[in-house]
Design a protein around this motif. Structure first.
Motif, PDB file in Angstrom:
ATOM      1  N   PHE A 155      -2.721  -1.981  -5.983  1.00 35.95           N
ATOM      2  CA  PHE A 155      -3.532  -1.087  -5.168  1.00 35.95           C
ATOM      3  C   PHE A 155      -3.781   0.235  -5.877  1.00 35.95           C
ATOM      4  O   PHE A 155      -2.880   0.816  -6.482  1.00 35.95           O
ATOM      5  CB  PHE A 155      -2.851  -0.821  -3.824  1.00 35.95           C
ATOM      6  CG  PHE A 155      -2.823  -2.009  -2.911  1.00 35.95           C
ATOM      7  CD1 PHE A 155      -3.946  -2.373  -2.187  1.00 35.95           C
ATOM      8  CD2 PHE A 155      -1.673  -2.772  -2.788  1.00 35.95           C
ATOM      9  CE1 PHE A 155      -3.931  -3.467  -1.343  1.00 35.95           C
ATOM     10  CE2 PHE A 155      -1.638  -3.878  -1.949  1.00 35.95           C
ATOM     11  CZ  PHE A 155      -2.769  -4.221  -1.226  1.00 35.95           C
ATOM     12  N   ALA A 158      -2.404   3.602  -1.331  1.00 35.45           N
ATOM     13  CA  ALA A 158      -1.806   3.082  -0.104  1.00 35.45           C
ATOM     14  C   ALA A 158      -1.701   4.226   0.886  1.00 35.45           C
ATOM     15  O   ALA A 158      -1.301   5.338   0.529  1.00 35.45           O
ATOM     16  CB  ALA A 158      -0.429   2.478  -0.377  1.00 35.45           C
ATOM     17  N   TYR A 208       4.685  -0.255  -1.440  1.00 38.92           N
ATOM     18  CA  TYR A 208       4.591   1.181  -1.700  1.00 38.92           C
ATOM     19  C   TYR A 208       5.277   1.572  -3.010  1.00 38.92           C
ATOM     20  O   TYR A 208       4.804   2.453  -3.725  1.00 38.92           O
ATOM     21  CB  TYR A 208       5.193   1.970  -0.536  1.00 38.92           C
ATOM     22  CG  TYR A 208       4.298   2.011   0.680  1.00 38.92           C
ATOM     23  CD1 TYR A 208       3.393   3.052   0.860  1.00 38.92           C
ATOM     24  CD2 TYR A 208       4.342   1.010   1.637  1.00 38.92           C
ATOM     25  CE1 TYR A 208       2.561   3.096   1.974  1.00 38.92           C
ATOM     26  CE2 TYR A 208       3.516   1.045   2.764  1.00 38.92           C
ATOM     27  CZ  TYR A 208       2.631   2.089   2.914  1.00 38.92           C
ATOM     28  OH  TYR A 208       1.804   2.119   4.012  1.00 38.92           O
ATOM     29  N   SER A 212       1.465   0.064  -5.635  1.00 39.91           N
ATOM     30  CA  SER A 212       0.483   1.101  -5.312  1.00 39.91           C
ATOM     31  C   SER A 212       0.614   2.283  -6.270  1.00 39.91           C
ATOM     32  O   SER A 212       1.718   2.741  -6.536  1.00 39.91           O
ATOM     33  CB  SER A 212       0.675   1.588  -3.874  1.00 39.91           C
ATOM     34  OG  SER A 212       0.625   0.506  -2.958  1.00 39.91           O
TER      35      SER A 212
END
Length: 298
Positions: A155, A158, A208, A212
């Protein structure tokens, strides 16, 4: 990133479907950077989902006509071909053929590429290169939702926020997707099917911590008291402890205190900025990450 599709077939982009030989699609031999070709040229479910998220330029060999802007709405792998379904967008203002040819080097279109039918993926921020022409990319086609498991996606950003902040966060998200349609964003409602599982705390911590780049935190008195925010905040505090400060972006939606936030920590006051402005701030941070990753190691 964006898709570049070139064909010598007359009126190919006047319909809604087109087929290309597989060996000419997302290959390093066909003007796609090697690392991208190795990752996305597999046409796995995850690769297809990512390819569909990129804006696309549909062009004809010779670049004697203006390119068309649109989206790949479906990608089907066959024995020897890749079948593409697409949607063309009407954009005003837009570039003409002369401007497009002049932009070619900036868009990483090189050599004999304009004279060969192929599909390449370019590691270029199309929105940035079109800004001098006052062009804003439209949002991708509706109905496209992430189908890849988030624990297999890298990602760009986030979001961490309490439910009470969701209306504001969704407004920011909508604007951010307009700014960078190709960005990968972890937003819980986009991945509900994958979050309905035991051990969600461990699963989220992995997203997380390891999946990310930028962690955007919407801080408030509600954030302080919410259990799931507490799970995410532990990972974010770990990043701060490791001095990974570039990974954390703090946004305050009210004056409530959050444990671990000091008076010397910088933040954005959401009450003073519209969702559109905040989306652009996040966009700036994402672009900084992309620039850093593209720089050679010192």
């Amino acid at each position: 990133m964006f898709n570049l599709l070139v064909t010598g077939e007359e009126n190919a982009w006047s319909g809604k479907m087109y087929s290309l030989p597989k060996e000419r699609c997302v290959r390093s031999s066909e003007y796609t950077p090697k690392a991208i070709a190795e990752r996305l040229g597999t046409f796995s479910i995850e690769a297809i989902e990512e390819l569909r998220s990129f804006p696309s330029l549909f062009t004809y060999e010779g670049f004697n006509e203006p390119p068309l802007l649109g989206w790949l709405t479906n990608i089907k792998e066959r024995s020897n071909n890749i079948v593409l379904e697409f949607k063309i967008e009407q954009v005003n203002p837009w570039i003409d053929a002369t401007q497009f040819r002049a932009m070619a080097p900036v868009l990483d279109i090189v050599g004999w590429e304009s004279s060969r039918t192929h599909w390449a993926v370019k590691e270029v921020a199309l929105i940035e290169e079109l800004k001098p022409y006052d062009i804003i990319l439209p949002v991708g086609p509706s109905g496209i939702v992430p189908i890849a498991s988030p624990d297999r996606i890298e990602f760009d950003v986030a979001f961490s926020f309490p439910g009470e902040s969701r209306p504001y966060v969704e407004a920011v998200l909508k604007k951010l997707k307009q700014l960078i349609p190709q960005a990968t964003i972890f937003y819980d409602f986009d991945f509900q099917a994958f979050l309905a599982r035991p051990g969600l705390d461990v699963y989220l911590a992995n997203i997380y911590r390891n999946r990310s780049k930028l962690l955007v935190v919407f801080l408030s008195s509600d954030y302080q008291r919410k259990q799931w925010c507490g799970v995410e905040w532990r990972v974010i505090r770990e990043a701060i402890f490791k001095r990974e400060h570039d990974r954390v972006m703090l946004i305050k939606t009210d004056n409530g205190d959050v444990e671990g936030i000091l008076a010397t920590d910088g933040y954005i006051d959401a009450s003073r900025h519209s969702p559109h402005e905040l989306a652009y701030f996040i966009y700036q941070r994402i672009q900084e990450f992309k620039q850093q990753s593209s720089m050679p190691n010192q």
